[in-house]
Design an enzyme around this catalytic site. Structure first.
Site, mmCIF file in Angstrom:
data_model
loop_
_atom_site.group_PDB
_atom_site.id
_atom_site.type_symbol
_atom_site.label_atom_id
_atom_site.label_comp_id
_atom_site.label_asym_id
_atom_site.label_seq_id
_atom_site.Cartn_x
_atom_site.Cartn_y
_atom_site.Cartn_z
ATOM 1 N N LYS B 76 0.862 -1.184 0.000
ATOM 2 C CA LYS B 76 0.000 0.000 0.000
ATOM 3 C C LYS B 76 0.897 1.232 0.000
ATOM 4 C CE LYS B 76 -3.880 2.036 2.611
ATOM 5 N NZ LYS B 76 -4.809 1.859 3.767
ATOM 6 N N SER B 151 -9.927 2.081 3.065
ATOM 7 C CA SER B 151 -9.008 2.821 2.225
ATOM 8 C C SER B 151 -8.008 1.951 1.457
ATOM 9 C CB SER B 151 -8.216 3.821 3.073
ATOM 10 O OG SER B 151 -7.334 3.133 3.947
ATOM 11 N N SER B 175 -10.287 -0.251 7.196
ATOM 12 C CA SER B 175 -9.652 -0.103 5.879
ATOM 13 C C SER B 175 -8.980 -1.354 5.317
ATOM 14 C CB SER B 175 -8.621 1.026 5.911
ATOM 15 O OG SER B 175 -9.268 2.267 5.882
#
Lengths: 95, 482
Positions: B76, B151, B175
């Site tokens: 990420k 997210s 998330s």
């Protein structure tokens, strides 16, 4: 609690954010919607409850006072939008 | 091969059926074919990946390979990676080349993992749909008109779309778990403090935790074995031994006590999702578990408390973006205040600015007690609810999300509706507990997730429970369009 347009101006200043009049208007509406949702928690009786800042209520750990970072001065300065001779440059602060 | 996870790739590498360079190249080809469409990656590090893969192949032929040597993964874009752009999904950091590796990145690198690239995400991890990214929304591989969740939407879409076999992710309010639910993946958010936050760009420091998005609990266990552990560089990292998460995957579940919170099966839960979740719970009964209804009375207030605490912490954390030392700077600032205000106004997107303002307000003179202290008191009540429940049961189960993935654009105009997305996941972060979401069925062809929450540092048990479910069912093997 609801906020007025002048509150938005003040908050934006505290947060150092430049907002256009249209953005201020949008911020007032959306922040008021959010505050309305947040205000639900005022319904809970929390008398005598200690605030919980951190899931484990951990205290800050201290370490030995020894150097752990190596010199990265040039690498870090290279990331700056404007740097010269080892200094971060900003608009003139003092006349 | 491209539909496999870490365990299968690792086994093929060790049998010599494929080399790391070959599998890495195959994923890079997949990325160039599908990333335009899915927008799962912000940066692809092809050259570096192939070099790492070649090194891994040499290590393997010298007989020094570990389980991860040569296995490609993605990170990420919230984790700092030396010499590679680390944007956190923001224009503010579009030009930021990280000067160091996050501890998580460093550990995976040391284990021999190959980095394919950096995945898309909601800006500064603020969002539940991956639509707040400066780099545009990510599409759900199951249906490209739907969101992947957020997210960690880029990591989820990359794994579900087979643009990598596994990815790192972070979870502040859901998330990892909500994108896992929307994309049919296994996603674990470990206990707060279990995985180092060093080099992971901060959103809300008392809630942020790194974890994984994978195809199976076994893959999560392999990854967490590498990632977990004490880090002196993270002052809230917990100094406890890390068990071998793979060693206990096959422990029988007989006698397991499962609690199901009444509040997670109440109004708002889609009936079709409830049917699937109840079927999954029945599967656990067949495996020898018992089920008991429990109550998390204050769960209803978790979103409210979170949207004081997280923005308050974010407003402090994001004060560092000032246009002076790194990141975006506006053109032609007239004075220092103009430089700060316009750099931040132009560098941050609308949702980030909104949360900074909510947090600034909650912390400002006259409102601190009514908002911030009140939210912290509610946080304690929420934690107490979990403690009480977890005295009676071993784990808590329920839906991860009330519904399947929703259409792109359908909630972007209504921040509060977006915040309520995390109604079942957010309390877990406030309490610091570990949680995992595993695929538990399909509703109209779309995946739904079962959330399992455990006691502090009970990741091994969560992974064991998830693995045994995955031995008995094949929901985790369902893939988009398959």
């Amino acid at each position: 609690m609801a906020i007025e347009l002048k509150d938005v101006e003040n908050i934006a200043h505290l947060a150092r954010l430049q907002l256009s009049p249209a953005e201020q208007q949008e911020a007032q509406n959306s922040i008021n919607n959010i505050l309305h949702m947040i205000d639900q928690m005022q319904a809970i009786d929390t008398a005598g409850v200690e605030p919980l800042a951190h899931a484990y209520e951990a205290s800050q750990r201290l370490r030995e006072d020894v150097v752990t970072e190596h010199d990265q001065r040039d690498v870090l300065l290279a990331l700056a939008p404007n740097a010269d001779r080892g200094l971060f440059l900003v608009p003139k602060v003092l006349e | 091969m491209l539909k496999q996870g870490i365990a299968a790739i690792s086994s093929s590498l060790s049998k010599g059926e494929i080399s790391s360079v070959e599998i890495t190249q195959a994923y890079l080809d997949q990325i160039s074919r599908h990333n335009n469409d899915l927008n799962a990656y912000i940066t692809v590090t092809a050259e570096q990946a192939l070099a790492q893969a070649a090194t891994a192949d040499k290590i393997r032929s010298a007989g020094n390979a570990g389980v991860f040597t040569g296995v490609p993964i993605a990170h990420k874009d919230i984790f700092c990676t030396t010499g590679v752009k680390t944007s956190c999904g923001s224009r503010m950091l579009d030009n930021f080349i990280a000067p160091y590796n996050a501890t998580v990145v460093e550990k995976l690198l040391a284990s021999g993992a190959v980095m394919l690239g950096k995945t898309n995400m909601d800006e500064f991890a603020m969002g539940s749909s991956n639509e707040t990214s400066y780099y545009g929304p990510v599409k759900n591989p199951w249906n490209r008109s739907l969101v992947p969740g957020g997210s960690s939407g880029g990591s989820a879409a990359a794994v579900a779309g087979h643009l990598c076999p596994a990815a790192t992710a972070t979870d502040t309010g859901g998330s990892i778990r909500q994108p896992a639910s929307f994309c049919g993946l296994t996603g674990i958010k470990p206990t707060y403090g279990r995985v180092s936050r060093w080099g992971m760009i901060a959103f809300a420091s008392s809630l942020d935790q790194a974890g994984t998005l994978t195809h199976s609990a076994e893959d999560s266990a392999i990854m967490l074995n590498i990632m977990a552990g004490f880090d002196p560089k993270d002052s809230t990292s917990v100094d406890l031994p890390v068990p071998d998460y793979c060693a206990t995957l096959n422990k029988p579940l007989a006698g397991l006590r499962i609690g199901i919170p009444r509040q997670h099966f109440a109004e708002g839960l889609k009936p079709e999702v409830e049917t699937q979740i109840r079927a999954a719970l029945h599967e656990f009964e067949k495996l020898g578990a018992t089920i008991k209804e429990i109550s998390l009375e204050n769960n209803h207030y978790s979103v409210a408390a979170y949207y004081v605490i997280a923005p308050a912490e974010a407003s402090a954390n994001l004060a560092r973006y000032d246009g002076v030392r790194f990141g975006y700077r506006c053109a032609k600032p007239v004075d220092l205040e103009d430089l700060y205000k316009r750099s931040r106004a132009e560098g941050f997107g609308a949702e980030v600015k909104r949360r900074i303002m909510v947090g600034t307000y909650a912390l400002s003179a006259g409102y601190y007690d009514a908002y911030y202290i009140k939210a912290q008191k509610v946080r304690r009540l929420i934690k107490n609810d979990f403690e009480r429940a977890l005295n009676e049961v071993d784990v808590i189960m329920g839906p991860t999300s009330p519904h399947t993935a929703f259409p792109l654009g359908s909630k972007t105009k209504d921040p509060v509706a977006m915040y309520l997305e995390d109604i079942y996941t957010i309390a877990v972060n406030l309490a610091g507990l570990p949680g995992i979401s595993i695929p538990a069925g399909l509703v109209n062809g779309l995946p739904i997730g079962l959330q399992i929450v455990g006691r502090d540092f009970d990741e091994a048990k969560l992974l064991n429970i998830a693995h045994m479910f995955q031995q008995a069912t094949d929901w985790h093997k369902q893939t988009p369009g398959a």
